[in-house]
Design a protein around this motif. Structure first.
Motif, short mmCIF file in Angstrom:
data_model
loop_
_atom_site.label_atom_id
_atom_site.label_comp_id
_atom_site.label_asym_id
_atom_site.label_seq_id
_atom_site.Cartn_x
_atom_site.Cartn_y
_atom_site.Cartn_z
N VAL A 120 0.63 -1.90 -15.78
CA VAL A 120 1.95 -1.27 -15.66
C VAL A 120 1.74 0.24 -15.74
N GLY A 121 2.77 1.00 -15.57
CA GLY A 121 2.60 2.45 -15.58
C GLY A 121 3.21 3.02 -14.31
N GLU A 122 3.00 2.34 -13.21
CA GLU A 122 3.72 2.69 -12.00
C GLU A 122 3.88 1.44 -11.15
N PRO A 123 4.90 1.43 -10.33
CA PRO A 123 5.24 0.19 -9.63
C PRO A 123 4.19 -0.25 -8.61
N VAL A 124 3.49 0.70 -8.01
CA VAL A 124 2.48 0.33 -7.02
C VAL A 124 1.09 0.67 -7.58
N THR A 125 0.34 -0.36 -7.92
CA THR A 125 -1.03 -0.15 -8.42
C THR A 125 -2.00 -0.93 -7.52
N ALA A 126 -1.90 -0.66 -6.24
CA ALA A 126 -2.76 -1.35 -5.28
C ALA A 126 -4.22 -0.96 -5.46
N ASP A 127 -4.47 0.08 -6.24
CA ASP A 127 -5.85 0.51 -6.48
C ASP A 127 -6.53 -0.30 -7.58
N VAL B 8 3.44 -3.84 -6.26
CA VAL B 8 2.11 -4.18 -5.75
C VAL B 8 1.17 -4.12 -6.95
N GLY B 9 0.64 -5.27 -7.33
CA GLY B 9 -0.12 -5.35 -8.57
C GLY B 9 -1.59 -5.01 -8.42
N GLY B 10 -2.11 -5.18 -7.21
CA GLY B 10 -3.53 -4.87 -6.98
C GLY B 10 -4.22 -5.99 -6.24
N ARG B 11 -5.54 -5.84 -6.15
CA ARG B 11 -6.32 -6.81 -5.38
C ARG B 11 -6.61 -8.06 -6.20
N SER B 12 -6.58 -9.19 -5.53
CA SER B 12 -7.00 -10.45 -6.14
C SER B 12 -8.49 -10.64 -5.88
N ASN C 197 0.59 5.77 7.47
CA ASN C 197 0.20 7.16 7.67
C ASN C 197 -1.28 7.38 7.33
N TYR C 198 -1.67 6.79 6.22
CA TYR C 198 -3.04 6.92 5.74
C TYR C 198 -4.01 6.31 6.76
N SER C 199 -3.62 5.16 7.25
CA SER C 199 -4.44 4.46 8.24
C SER C 199 -4.60 5.32 9.50
N ARG C 200 -3.51 5.96 9.90
CA ARG C 200 -3.58 6.84 11.08
C ARG C 200 -4.53 8.02 10.84
N GLU D 28 -5.69 2.74 0.47
CA GLU D 28 -6.81 2.05 1.12
C GLU D 28 -6.60 0.53 1.11
N THR D 29 -6.15 0.02 -0.04
CA THR D 29 -5.89 -1.42 -0.12
C THR D 29 -4.71 -1.80 0.76
N LEU D 30 -3.65 -1.00 0.71
CA LEU D 30 -2.48 -1.31 1.54
C LEU D 30 -2.84 -1.25 3.02
N ALA D 31 -3.65 -0.25 3.39
CA ALA D 31 -4.06 -0.13 4.78
C ALA D 31 -4.93 -1.32 5.19
N GLY D 32 -5.69 -1.83 4.22
CA GLY D 32 -6.50 -3.03 4.49
C GLY D 32 -5.64 -4.23 4.86
N VAL D 33 -4.45 -4.30 4.26
CA VAL D 33 -3.51 -5.36 4.64
C VAL D 33 -3.02 -5.14 6.06
N LEU D 34 -2.64 -3.89 6.37
CA LEU D 34 -2.12 -3.59 7.71
C LEU D 34 -3.19 -3.84 8.78
N ASP D 35 -4.45 -3.68 8.39
CA ASP D 35 -5.55 -3.94 9.33
C ASP D 35 -5.91 -5.43 9.39
N GLY D 36 -5.24 -6.24 8.60
CA GLY D 36 -5.50 -7.69 8.65
C GLY D 36 -6.71 -8.14 7.87
N GLU D 37 -7.26 -7.25 7.03
CA GLU D 37 -8.46 -7.61 6.29
C GLU D 37 -8.16 -8.16 4.90
N ILE D 38 -6.99 -7.84 4.39
CA ILE D 38 -6.62 -8.26 3.03
C ILE D 38 -5.34 -9.09 3.13
N LEU D 39 -5.32 -10.22 2.40
CA LEU D 39 -4.22 -11.18 2.51
C LEU D 39 -3.19 -10.93 1.42
#
Lengths: 478, 419
Positions: free
Chosen positions: A135-142, A177-181, A246-249, A274-285
């Motif tokens: 916890v600490g911030e709502p998006v911790t995809a890192d 977004v809690g992070g990577r599994s 944007n990051y992905s671009r 980076e993790t979120l972009a990995g989802v957009l690239d179809g690499e992370i489920l």
């Protein structure tokens, strides 16, 4: 935080401004010395998994559910070199093979739990061990859940006794977004990486509904006090995806410019994006905690808006209300058989949720989210099957096993390797003392990659965690 | 306003108990277990009149005027009892208004759970259609270690569900209780003994008539006096073997009746518990060291206790899934408990432990007719109740959940019109 970063990125993305910056950078570089290309290591914590020692094993006279919906009475399965070598009515024993006569017993693919917090909320559940929600911030995809995994959690070996051969560890559901599994083979080791399922794609945990708005809305965990509503939740996901686009671009532009021979510096790495972009690239489920039907429908629209795929809704207590939509959008529902009522978004739970999803042609999964539940997912499937049959859903026991192995494997992107008893797949197999849809059935032997991870009748083959050594109950029949 | 309206609608929805006059009923042709897992009668005729069991006889004739429930090929048992819940007190436990099962004020010992019981709780139909017809219900949290006085309730037609008030006085003596009562077991036990000692020496019985007349009412001492006289058991939560030994000492020192609950390591003290005649309520699937109190937890706990001669009773998964108790009992059997003992642990044993065996717990003449007709073995996952009778009244197998399932099967454009 997220909003500040977003505006920063928008500034950088402005076409003319970026070009100007790039030119300036090129001008500053020393003549003739081109910067090396900066690539990102997508596997910085590689699996060190190796199969346990196994021997060629032939199980005969077994009743088999193959995990794809098929059934063989009095059949046989051969495991060799960690793989399934043959499945059929009758198989000749190779020289030196160990032969197990399974008369009156059942063989199935190993159970795969797509929703576990073992290792990250381990036993004993003391505050020192509470490592599942950043916890600490709502998006911790890192945050990567594997960095919280304590491989000495005794819960892993209780799960092996319940026929679990693979599992996904998820961060908790406090965050948008809690992070990577991480997906594990349920095999003991010295480090978390020793358990890591080789080649399994990463997942990313997201959460709908009550949890994020409660955790952040009070302001205790986030001075911005947002999200505090469901609409705030959705705003949070969308901004995160917009930032990731944007990051992905930026990175794609860097790569293109570099390939074009320009002397350019890479964008600053942002581990969240980076993790979120990995989802957009179809690499992370994406595996998304979501109870209510209306919220799942909203997330399907967000998914389409940002062009990613949700692999599964987790819990999906109201999946039965939109089973058709989940089938159409190819999103699995990972569900309990009968948990309900502990909070408002679980108030509409029904016992037929899983079979109604199955009947609608959607991908139904039985999951646990619980260190006791993971030990008897076969029983959860049995209840759901019976409740479905009583409600008129036509489904066999053999078909229902898909909820426990093949559908979970599909949702985790490992179905090419495990999840059914097919030649060439990993020999992740359970030998049950009786029909596994009976409350009285126990896993006699659990195999991962053809090796025994648990044997009910052999104390030497019942793992004991470091934590349990020298304490009451060490090595006991649990 | 809108919220209040929908809550009202909900309570109306669940009020489908049109307390019909108990009719005479005969349950015929089934295999009946009249006393827990024992007293098997094949082709049984169970006669019920005025809400009570009249008789259970093999192939008995059905007198005129009895409505017949055909149980041929089915299993007939006593309705089951879950030995620890907050049924009627907790609706939606989390972020959804108050939970009457948890108290935030300073008082604890004299609190009476029956003050909060809501017979219209949606959990009651959800639970009873799974064959559970009785429950112990009481507080699960207070400011100190005392959990007030719980009750035995039936889950049939209201409005009055209370079978026995003051069925036990709850007392937590585990790590959690130590943590919130001085931060140490040393402080916790001193506080508990002080409270009991205070009630012992300062009881009204020790005073002369004048003193009695002048004394202010002291509800706390009244409760403790009943406990010290052995009229009201202590329902003690403890897991660690050393704590359980202390509970045995407590029983001996004060002459109180004790029911042990939680009891993860009770199997390590099984012989002492049997000798002290302390019955134990077990969660049969608990087998993880969730805390340092439960290092020895094993699914064989129930079986080992039973083997040592300890009387056991069972629970399900909390309150909203108290209905899962038969599945948990099945797991206990898979881990060595005899089937008959598992059935006892869900019927006659809790009836005796909580002092309601005069009216519930067996299919013997004169007992309340809590009767369940099961499609098969009650512990098996494929089985379900086909008829549920509570105090002789047949309960419709309907709950908010069954209504939702019907409404959405198949899905439609506007399910709101479908009822």
């Amino acid at each position: 935080m997220t909003r500040w970063k977003a505006s920063a990125h928008r500034r950088l993305a402005g076409g003319i401004a970026v070009a100007a910056v790039a030119v300036t950078l090129a001008a500053c570089s020393p003549e003739g010395e081109r910067q090396p290309f900066v690539g990102i290591d997508k596997d910085p914590f590689p699996s060190t998994y190796t199969p346990l020692e196994s021997q060629t094993t032939l199980i005969i006279n077994a009743n088999i559910y193959d995990g794809k919906g098929g059934e063989i009475e009095g059949g046989a399965i051969l495991m060799e070199g960690g793989k399934i070598k043959a499945v059929g009515q009758s198989i000749a024993a190779p020289d030196g093979a160990k032969v197990i006569d399974a008369a009156g017993r059942w063989v199935t693919p190993g159970i795969i739990d797509v929703h576990s917090h073992l290792g990250v909320y381990p036993s004993p559940s003391v505050s020192s061990h509470s490592d599942g929600n950043e916890v600490g911030e709502p998006v911790t995809a890192d945050a990567w859940v594997e960095h919280s995994n304590w491989p000495q959690d005794p819960g892993f070996w209780r799960a092996a006794a319940g026929g679990i051969t693979a599992l996904q560890l998820l961060p908790g559901s406090a965050n948008l977004v809690g992070g990577r599994s991480v997906t594990l083979k349920n095999v003991p080791g010295r480090t978390g990486q020793d358990m890591k399922f080789p080649g399994a794609p990463y997942g990313m945990k997201m959460a709908c509904g009550e949890n994020p708005k409660r955790v952040y809305g009070s302001g205790d965990n986030n001075v911005l006090h947002r999200p505090s509503t469901r609409m705030g939740n959705v705003a949070g996901y969308r901004q995160a995806w917009a930032d990731a686009q944007n990051y992905s671009r930026e990175w794609k532009k860097y790569e293109a410019d570099y390939k074009a021979g320009k002397n350019v510096l890479p964008p600053k790495r942002d581990l969240k994006l980076e993790t979120l972009a990995g989802v957009l690239d179809g690499e992370i489920l994406v595996h998304m905690h979501c109870y209510r039907a209306d919220e799942m429908a909203t997330m399907i629209d967000v998914m389409k808006e940002f062009n990613y795929q949700i692999a599964s809704f987790q819990h999906a207590v109201e999946a039965y209300k939109i089973a058709d939509k989940l089938a159409e959008n190819k999103i699995c529902g990972a569900m309990w058989a009968d948990w309900w009522g502990f909070k408002m978004e679980a108030f509409d739970g029904i016992r037929e949720n899983i079979p109604f999803m199955h009947e609608a042609g959607a991908c139904a999964i039985v999951h646990s989210d619980d260190d006791l539940g993971i030990q008897r997912l076969n029983q959860e499937a049995a209840k759901a099957l019976s409740d479905g049959q009583r409600a008129g859903v036509k489904i066999t026991k053999a078909e229902a096993w898909q909820w426990l192995s093949l559908n979970p494997a599909k949702s985790l992107g490992i179905a090419e390797k495990t999840g059914s008893l097919e030649v060439g797949k990993d020999a992740d197999v359970v030998l049950w003392s009786a029909n596994p849809y009976s409350v009285y059935a126990k896993a006699d032997v659990t195999f991962v990659d053809g090796a025994v991870t648990y044997d009910r009748h052999d104390p030497a083959k019942r793992p004991v965690s470091d934590f349990e050594l020298g304490q009451p109950g060490e090595g006991d029949m649990k | 306003m809108k919220m209040i309206r929908s809550m009202l609608a909900l309570s109306l929805l669940t009020g489908f108990s049109t307390a019909a006059m108990a009719e005479n009923i005969a349950v015929t042709g089934g295999t009946a277990y009249t006393k827990g897992g024992y007293g098997k009668v094949e082709n049984a005729t169970v006669l019920i009149a005025d809400g009570k069991i009249q008789s259970v006889t093999a192939a008995g004739a059905v007198p005129d005027g009895y409505k017949v429930i055909d149980a041929a090929g089915k299993i007939v048992t006593v309705g089951l009892m879950v030995s620890e819940t907050t049924l009627g007190l907790t609706e939606v436990g989390f972020s959804a208004g108050i939970d009457d099962g948890s108290v935030k004020g300073d008082t604890s010992i004299p609190l009476d759970a029956t003050d909060g019981i809501n017979p219209d709780s949606v959990l009651i139909p959800v639970t009873r259609i799974e064959g559970v017809t009785r429950a112990y219900t009481g507080l699960e949290g207070t400011k100190d270690m005392w959990l007030g006085q719980g009750a035995v309730i039936h889950l049939g037609n209201g409005p009055d569900l209370v079978v026995k008030r003051h069925a036990a006085l709850g007392l937590e003596l585990d790590e959690g209780a130590a943590s919130s009562n001085g931060g140490s077991r040393v402080a916790l036990w001193y506080a508990v003994r002080s409270k009991l000692d205070g009630a012992k020496t300062g009881g009204k019985d020790d005073k002369d008539d004048k003193e009695k007349k002048d004394a202010k009412p002291d509800p706390e001492k009244d409760v403790l006096a009943r406990v010290l006289k052995g009229e009201q058991p202590l329902l003690v939560e403890a897991d660690r073997a050393s704590d359980i030994r202390k509970v045995i000492e407590l029983k001996k020192a004060y002459g109180v009746k004790v029911i042990l609950y939680g009891a993860a390591e009770a199997w390590r003290v099984a012989d002492e518990l049997a000798a002290a005649q302390i019955p134990v309520i077990v969660n049969p699937v608990q087998n993880l060291p969730g805390s340092f109190d439960t290092l020895g937890a094993t699914q064989e706990n129930a079986a080992r206790l039973h083997k040592a001669g300890v009387k056991i009773a069972l629970v399900g998964l909390g309150t909203d899934n108290a209905r899962l108790m038969p599945q948990y009992a099945g797991n206990a059997v898979a881990n060595g408990l005899p089937w008959e003992a598992a059935m006892d642990a869900m019927t006659v044993n809790p009836a005796e432990m909580f002092g309601v065996a005069d009216s519930y717990g067996t299919l013997e003449a004169g007992k309340d007719a809590d009767v369940v007709v099961w499609s098969g073995d009650p512990l098996e996952l494929s089985s379900a109740p086909e008829h549920v009778l509570i105090k002789g009244e047949e309960i419709p197998l309907v709950s908010r959940q069954t209504k939702l399932a019907e409404r959405y099967h198949p899905v439609s454009r506007a399910p709101e019109y479908k009822r």
